[in-house]
Scaffold this motif. Sequence first.
Motif, PDB file in Angstrom:
ATOM      1  N   GLU A 146     -34.497 -71.920 -64.907  1.00  0.00           N
ATOM      2  CA  GLU A 146     -33.681 -70.911 -65.640  1.00  0.00           C
ATOM      3  C   GLU A 146     -32.232 -70.863 -65.153  1.00  0.00           C
ATOM      4  O   GLU A 146     -32.008 -70.041 -64.497  1.00  0.00           O
ATOM      5  CB  GLU A 146     -34.423 -69.562 -65.833  1.00  0.00           C
ATOM      6  CG  GLU A 146     -33.590 -68.563 -66.535  1.00  0.00           C
ATOM      7  CD  GLU A 146     -34.143 -67.069 -66.449  1.00  0.00           C
ATOM      8  OE1 GLU A 146     -35.084 -66.758 -66.450  1.00  0.00           O
ATOM      9  OE2 GLU A 146     -33.078 -66.337 -65.866  1.00  0.00           O
ATOM     10  N   HIS A 164     -34.918 -65.860 -73.014  1.00  0.00           N
ATOM     11  CA  HIS A 164     -34.022 -65.133 -71.810  1.00  0.00           C
ATOM     12  C   HIS A 164     -33.692 -63.879 -72.040  1.00  0.00           C
ATOM     13  O   HIS A 164     -33.269 -63.489 -73.109  1.00  0.00           O
ATOM     14  CB  HIS A 164     -32.997 -66.454 -71.538  1.00  0.00           C
ATOM     15  CG  HIS A 164     -32.208 -65.960 -70.475  1.00  0.00           C
ATOM     16  ND1 HIS A 164     -30.961 -65.301 -70.505  1.00  0.00           N
ATOM     17  CD2 HIS A 164     -32.400 -66.258 -69.167  1.00  0.00           C
ATOM     18  CE1 HIS A 164     -30.595 -64.913 -69.134  1.00  0.00           C
ATOM     19  NE2 HIS A 164     -31.393 -65.726 -68.399  1.00  0.00           N
ATOM     20  N   HIS A 181     -38.400 -64.113 -64.779  1.00  0.00           N
ATOM     21  CA  HIS A 181     -38.697 -62.771 -64.094  1.00  0.00           C
ATOM     22  C   HIS A 181     -39.896 -62.318 -64.065  1.00  0.00           C
ATOM     23  O   HIS A 181     -40.426 -61.132 -64.197  1.00  0.00           O
ATOM     24  CB  HIS A 181     -37.669 -61.883 -64.639  1.00  0.00           C
ATOM     25  CG  HIS A 181     -36.169 -62.317 -64.971  1.00  0.00           C
ATOM     26  ND1 HIS A 181     -36.020 -62.887 -66.290  1.00  0.00           N
ATOM     27  CD2 HIS A 181     -35.420 -62.897 -64.126  1.00  0.00           C
ATOM     28  CE1 HIS A 181     -34.809 -63.418 -66.268  1.00  0.00           C
ATOM     29  NE2 HIS A 181     -34.397 -63.617 -65.001  1.00  0.00           N
ATOM     30  N   ASP A 212     -32.355 -68.822 -61.434  1.00  0.00           N
ATOM     31  CA  ASP A 212     -31.454 -67.820 -62.141  1.00  0.00           C
ATOM     32  C   ASP A 212     -30.132 -67.819 -61.483  1.00  0.00           C
ATOM     33  O   ASP A 212     -29.272 -67.123 -61.336  1.00  0.00           O
ATOM     34  CB  ASP A 212     -32.061 -66.454 -62.086  1.00  0.00           C
ATOM     35  CG  ASP A 212     -31.593 -65.769 -63.609  1.00  0.00           C
ATOM     36  OD1 ASP A 212     -30.774 -66.539 -64.159  1.00  0.00           O
ATOM     37  OD2 ASP A 212     -31.766 -64.513 -63.410  1.00  0.00           O
ATOM     38  N   TRP A 255     -26.575 -66.465 -61.019  1.00  0.00           N
ATOM     39  CA  TRP A 255     -26.678 -64.977 -61.015  1.00  0.00           C
ATOM     40  C   TRP A 255     -27.331 -64.434 -59.731  1.00  0.00           C
ATOM     41  O   TRP A 255     -26.986 -63.713 -58.931  1.00  0.00           O
ATOM     42  CB  TRP A 255     -27.236 -64.322 -62.043  1.00  0.00           C
ATOM     43  CG  TRP A 255     -26.717 -64.901 -63.698  1.00  0.00           C
ATOM     44  CD1 TRP A 255     -27.233 -65.434 -64.689  1.00  0.00           C
ATOM     45  CD2 TRP A 255     -25.100 -64.329 -63.926  1.00  0.00           C
ATOM     46  NE1 TRP A 255     -26.311 -65.639 -65.520  1.00  0.00           N
ATOM     47  CE2 TRP A 255     -25.221 -65.017 -65.072  1.00  0.00           C
ATOM     48  CE3 TRP A 255     -24.068 -63.758 -63.598  1.00  0.00           C
ATOM     49  CZ2 TRP A 255     -23.711 -64.963 -65.908  1.00  0.00           C
ATOM     50  CZ3 TRP A 255     -23.095 -63.785 -64.142  1.00  0.00           C
ATOM     51  CH2 TRP A 255     -22.861 -64.391 -65.541  1.00  0.00           C
TER      52      TRP A 255
HETATM   53 MN    MN Z   1     -31.170 -66.161 -66.195  1.00  0.00          MN
END
Ligand code: MN
Length: 355
Positions: free
Chosen positions: A23, A191, A244, A317, A320
């Motif tokens: 991701e 997402h 997540h 991720d 971020w």
């Molecule tokens: Mn993401």
Amino acid sequence: MTDRYPPMPPRNPNPPYKRIATEEAWLSPEIMKRYRKEIAEPQINDPGFTQLWGFFCGDHPMAEAQRRRIQDLGEERIRDMDDSGIDMAVISLGSPGVQIFDTDTASALAEAANDELAEGIAKYPDRFVGLAAFSPLDPDRAARELERGVTKLGFKGGILNGHTLGTYLDDKKYWPVFEAAEALGVPIYLHPNMPSAQMIQPFLSRALDAAIYGFACDTGLHALRLMVSGIFDRFPNLQIILGHCGEALPYWLYRIDFMHTRISTTGRHPNVPKLKRRAWDYLCDNFYYTSSGVGWEPPIKYLMDVIGTDRMMYAMDYPWQFEKGEVGVLDAMDITPEAKKAFFEDNARRLFSIV
Ligand code: MN
């Protein structure tokens, strides 16, 4: 009780698996330019977008670094992957992607971004694969773009960045996208986006709107809306990916299943049809899950326990939540070697057809 802040162990320098991060975000410079223009001269009324990108279009050093990294498909991304032990990245258009723009603009931007991402991937074919962006607002064009992305550009699935202007894809008008995904045999990554305008207000005043909590609320809601709508009865082989650690849905599994059975079989709500299977079954058989943003052993093991080791994948991720030491923690997880290899490599290879 686990140590809240254990030291990050060094990563295994020679693990018996490749690490595939699933991701990892990218935004085209053109889309970024339009985000900055939207922040400077607002045309749409999306408080979530304003809150999130108002910061990331600003001049805070962290915002500048994230903005630089997210537009890069070259040396900096490769260097960051090397520095954090990532062998391959599954790259997709960052949130909210094109899903704030008007119908024609959004479709055209998605198509151009797909071309650009494919060009970037072609320069590092051993390190990058990608997911196709599309604009749900024109569902037939979105389905065609998903097909073009997979069959012509080599993408491995589609990326859906949450709600689209406050609408959710359980609405049947959007189902051509899922029909195409099932026919192509590729997954759709659901997402997060910021909570929609209908739900964001109580989050905003305490900055609980984004990755801290709001993302999970909106995305978990979206996933459940899809499930209760009967989409998996219509498209039984469709696979949706949640990041997540499943936006906390696996933790709710028992009660979601219990209550959905009660609601759907008593016919108490016209929009909640009785389904062929139980909520539990859909959440186990029609979803894959990733660890994005959750570099923590207990929920990853929980997911492996209740959903299965064959449906849990690694993700960082990036950019971020770029944590150079994260994979050391996950290399050290107390799970079988087979489960660890499935997590880091095998499940992603199988789902995304990575050879
Ligand atoms: Mn993401």
